[in-house]
Scaffold this motif. Sequence first.
Motif, PDB file in Angstrom:
ATOM      1  N   PRO A 416      34.620  13.207  13.016  1.00 46.86           N
ATOM      2  CA  PRO A 416      36.073  13.351  12.883  1.00 46.86           C
ATOM      3  C   PRO A 416      36.617  12.462  11.773  1.00 46.86           C
ATOM      4  CG  PRO A 416      35.514  12.158  14.899  1.00 46.86           C
ATOM      5  CD  PRO A 416      34.218  12.495  14.230  1.00 46.86           C
ATOM      6  N   VAL A 419      41.802  11.847  12.656  1.00 50.48           N
ATOM      7  CA  VAL A 419      42.361  12.960  13.447  1.00 50.48           C
ATOM      8  C   VAL A 419      43.760  12.689  13.993  1.00 50.48           C
ATOM      9  CG1 VAL A 419      40.302  14.233  14.107  1.00 50.48           C
ATOM     10  CG2 VAL A 419      40.900  12.182  15.345  1.00 50.48           C
ATOM     11  N   LYS A 423      44.577  17.765  12.122  1.00 49.68           N
ATOM     12  CA  LYS A 423      43.309  18.333  11.644  1.00 49.68           C
ATOM     13  C   LYS A 423      43.501  19.480  10.663  1.00 49.68           C
ATOM     14  CE  LYS A 423      40.969  17.228  15.945  1.00 49.68           C
ATOM     15  NZ  LYS A 423      40.384  17.755  17.182  1.00 49.68           N
TER      16      LYS A 423
END
Length: 489
Positions: A416, A419, A423
């Motif tokens: 990730p 985030v 996104k």
Amino acid sequence: MNKIIYKNKMEFQKFETYTYVEDKHVSYLKQLEDFVQKSSFLPHYHLYPKTGLMNDPNGLAYFNKQYQFFYQWFPLEPHHGMKHWGHYKSSDLVHWEDKKIALIPDEEYEKNGCYSGNSIEKDGLLYLFYTANYKTPQGKIPKQAVAIMDKVGVIQKSKKNPIIDGAPEGMSGEIRDPFVFKRDGSYYMLLGAKDEHEVGQLLLYTSQDLIDWVYQGIISLPIDKGYMLECPSLIQVEGKDVLIVSVMGLEKEETRYQNQFSTIYLVGKLDISNKVFYEEYSDEVDSGFDFYASQAFYGKNNVPMMVAWFGCGQQELPSDKDMWKHGLTMPYELKLKQNRLTHFVASELLEQFKKKQSFHNEKITTKSNTYHLSFEVCNHKDEMSIKFGYLKDYWELKFDFNRDHISVDRSNLDIPVDVQNGKIRKTKGLNKNRYQVDVFVDNSFVEIFINEGEKSFAFRAFNMTTQHHDVIFGWEAIGEIAYYQAVGF
Ligand code: FRU
């Protein structure tokens, strides 16, 4: 006291935020540089910091037959600490010489960093303007400074620094990022600012000699200026003035301003005597996750160009643990297309993508993670998506022809990235049924251009499979792929 932590056999030191680099740091920095070289996320054709954090491009110029790219740099750690100016130079935008540190904030008037600014040539010397960051318990005292570089590359700060000291009436202490240009025989400086009412402002100063500056007032701008303007640039493109400003505090919209901070351009005319910018068109410059604080400048043969910080605000990135953070975008050439500003990869860099191979397929597998892919997207399904990555670890470029939206979606990446700031990034399309798409992947640095830079997305993607990508179109796509050939730096 320096706290020492141990990791991967390298001892990392902890520094006070406002530590500037001295001789005693040299051997540590060398070790750090070797450590950074082991990172699996390094780019091949984007400039990045050899250690620590890089942010805004500064002082960009074509001077002495070479591109001089300076940048905001905290060499000691991968976060926003004491800002120095770093320096890369190149004669072709491909092969770069690392000139290391250009400005060290070792004077009292710049005790909290040498902040951003631009450069201008006069009498065979390059004048580097910057903000001398100066904090007091009551707030900042804005100070602007200049350093002068000769053709040998020796840089000296002016003895007259700070050349502007303090804020004009009605302004707060937040005034920075000088952008100096010449018009009709006089020099002018733009400065980003926040006024006493917490509104962003663009200030104008004038000078005859680049050292003595006189305040002229606020330039009236027909845009939402948020609570602070940063990093102004002014450049002429095809006979029109283009003003670029980075704005803090714009409200997020469905298809604009989705990052913490945004960079906006205005095409039109700057009327200096009345201090008004007459706008004919304006938009966000880029719609990706990582684009801010861009600077415009004239390249070889006076081509209008631009580079931006490949980053935005405060982010946690997977490369932090490798002791380096962020980078610069590719250098772009600027053009106008019906009053829209377009930016596309500088031709010197574009030429390095060689051995073009055509494809006509639903899916291709790239041979490396350093490529330029170009293809067309035509409206034969309302929603079309292209996936880049491997199995379930990919990012997507999406076209929604019904709503006329184009977006990048990082939801399906295994690692990730930032985030908490969302996104997906979305922009309004150009109301067309067919788009030319150019995707430049440079390991973790991705830049997408729609119709040669009428729209763009710059963003980071840290795919687990770093060696090659599957590109899944979901239709019989026709296009070309080429790989970056040069070894740049
Ligand atoms: C923009 C900016 C500038 C400042 C510099 C400090 O990213 O905040 O306004 O001069 O970064 O590094």
